[in-house]
Design an enzyme around this catalytic site. Structure first.
Site, PDB file in Angstrom:
ATOM      1  N   ARG A  26       0.814  -1.226   0.000  1.00  0.00           N
ATOM      2  CA  ARG A  26       0.000   0.000   0.000  1.00  0.00           C
ATOM      3  C   ARG A  26       0.843   1.269   0.000  1.00  0.00           C
ATOM      4  O   ARG A  26       0.441   2.288   0.580  1.00  0.00           O
ATOM      5  CB  ARG A  26      -0.947   0.024   1.212  1.00  0.00           C
ATOM      6  N   ARG A  30      -3.212   7.018   1.078  1.00  0.00           N
ATOM      7  CA  ARG A  30      -3.680   8.244   1.735  1.00  0.00           C
ATOM      8  C   ARG A  30      -2.690   8.897   2.680  1.00  0.00           C
ATOM      9  O   ARG A  30      -2.889  10.035   3.075  1.00  0.00           O
ATOM     10  CB  ARG A  30      -4.992   7.952   2.468  1.00  0.00           C
ATOM     11  N   ARG A  39      -6.466  11.767  -5.733  1.00  0.00           N
ATOM     12  CA  ARG A  39      -7.689  11.050  -5.361  1.00  0.00           C
ATOM     13  C   ARG A  39      -8.896  11.981  -5.426  1.00  0.00           C
ATOM     14  O   ARG A  39      -9.978  11.587  -5.861  1.00  0.00           O
ATOM     15  CB  ARG A  39      -7.517  10.484  -3.946  1.00  0.00           C
ATOM     16  N   ASP A  76      -6.781  -2.501  -7.353  1.00  0.00           N
ATOM     17  CA  ASP A  76      -7.329  -3.136  -6.153  1.00  0.00           C
ATOM     18  C   ASP A  76      -7.613  -4.598  -6.447  1.00  0.00           C
ATOM     19  O   ASP A  76      -7.858  -4.966  -7.605  1.00  0.00           O
ATOM     20  CB  ASP A  76      -8.615  -2.446  -5.690  1.00  0.00           C
ATOM     21  N   TYR A 151     -15.284 -11.323   0.269  1.00  0.00           N
ATOM     22  CA  TYR A 151     -15.968 -10.063  -0.082  1.00  0.00           C
ATOM     23  C   TYR A 151     -17.163 -10.330  -0.993  1.00  0.00           C
ATOM     24  O   TYR A 151     -18.193  -9.664  -0.892  1.00  0.00           O
ATOM     25  CB  TYR A 151     -14.992  -9.098  -0.764  1.00  0.00           C
TER      26      TYR A 151
END
Ligand code: CP3
Length: 346
Positions: A26, A30, A39, A76, A151
């Protein structure tokens, strides 16, 4: 020692590189102000993943700022269920949402045409390989079938993946079918990433740690072996890292079962056990990601412990899971400097 251009590939071949190469899971995200800026210009998170101009830019940001030894494609793991028409979306502050799938839905699932559906991601890979410095390894990735299935079944993140574990217990045949389909789509996707320019790929099994022993074998290890076998059948030299978070003692047989070149270690894996695993080949990890928030002397000591225990064998230095939004970029700089000073003067 390996040549400067292929440090990570050398480690994946079982060689010891001093100092060890480093990248962070990652690493685009952010905690970087330049990421947050880009973003803000994209509509949704998946639009960012599917817009090559933006995805290339955010992939390169941490390389420019820190000079990591690898860039990881910005995308992703949930693009595979998105390609399977599960309507993946990301709600601000809530994580991913998907249309939950049931027995009927799984029976009706068909193999997606990943090369067409994920063409923008593959374009990003190609552009990255052309724009990156030669010495920077480009990593592609996908999710492991178990993690993707969790998921798809719940339709969102959960603390312990109870919905998928219950589904697997109640409908084992249907569940196997789902894992096989995801494995097949993922293998095609990884081959396409390699053909587009990825130098190596990582398979993320972020939820392997909620599985009991027999379930780990059937739902985590074997489906990952399936992906690796299918990829190697088409691209025999493919270099593959498998990261089964929370797998603990199950890691003892994981490399052998899956055929992965390197196994990723989360931060709970004891370093003596990690050193044992390293006797069979490369390992990647395993600094606690929260040390990138807390920093200080404790960070330095933790880095040194990993270098002392694993730095004299095939090691790719990394965190034990993804870096968090609260991480301090100054601590990332300190981490890289300290790892790169390892073995200096020898
Ligand atoms: O490592 C990288 O820098 C490359 C990009 C990457 C992302 N996700 C970007 C991302 C990679 C390799 C992933 C993998 C991924 N995605 C995993 C496996 C690794 C892990 O962290 O366990 C999983 C389980 C996912 C699914 C996912 N994506 C979740 C649960 C979330 C929401 C939680 C969160 O951190 O917000 C995402 C969103 C996501 N994926 C973000 C990023 C940068 C944040 C979204 C945003 O920026 O708005």
């Amino acid at each position: 020692m390996g040549t400067a251009e292929r440090k990570i590939i050398d480690v994946l071949e079982g060689k010891t590189v001093t100092p060890p190469p480093i990248w962070l899971m990652r690493q685009a995200g952010r905690y970087l102000p330049e990421y947050r800026q880009v973003r803000a210009t994209a509509k949704g998170f998946l639009d960012l993943c599917y817009t090559p101009d933006l995805a290339v830019e955010v992939t390169l940001q941490p390389i420019r700022r820190f000079g990591f030894d690898a860039a990881i494609l910005f995308s992703d793991i949930l693009v595979i269920p998105d390609a399977m028409n599960r309507n993946v979306r990301f709600k601000e502050g809530e994580g991913p949402l998907l249309n939950p799938i049931n027995v009927d839905g799984i029976e009706k699932l068909v193999m997606p045409d990943v090369k067409t559906y994920l063409a923008p991601v593959l374009e990003t890979v190609g552009r990255l390989r052309r724009e990156l410095p030669q010495e920077t390894t480009l990593l592609g990735f996908c999710g492991a079938p178990w993690t993707i299935a969790t998921y798809m079944i719940a339709g969102h993140g959960t603390p312990d993946q109870a919905p998928a574990r219950l589904f697997a217990a109640r409908h084992p045949k249907t569940f196997e079918k789902l894992l096989c389909l995801v494995a097949e789509a993922s293998a095609a996707y990884l081959v396409a990433q390699i053909d587009a320019g990825a130098d190596a790929v990582q398979i993320f099994d972020s939820w392997a740690g909620v599985l009991g022993e027999g379930d780990f074998e059937n739902y985590a290890a074997k489906p990952v072996k399936r992906i690796i076998d299918m990829v190697r059948a088409e691209r025999p030299d493919a270099k593959i890292i498998a990261f089964a978070k929370g797998a603990g003692y199950n890691l003892k047989t994981y490399r052998q079962t899956t055929g992965a070149d390197a196994i990723g270690l989360d931060w709970t894996v004891p370093l003596d056990f990690a050193a044992e695993l390293q006797k069979d080949g490369a390992v990647q990890g395993n600094l606690d990601p929260l040390k990138m928030i807390s920093g200080g002397d404790d960070l330095e000591a933790a880095i040194d412990r990993i270098l002392d225990k694993l730095g004299n064998g095939p090691l790719i230095f990394n965190l034990g899971h993804g870096i968090t939004p609260e991480a301090d970029p100054a601590n990332v700089e300190k981490l890289i400097a300290r790892v790169r000073s390892h073995g200096a003067g020898r």
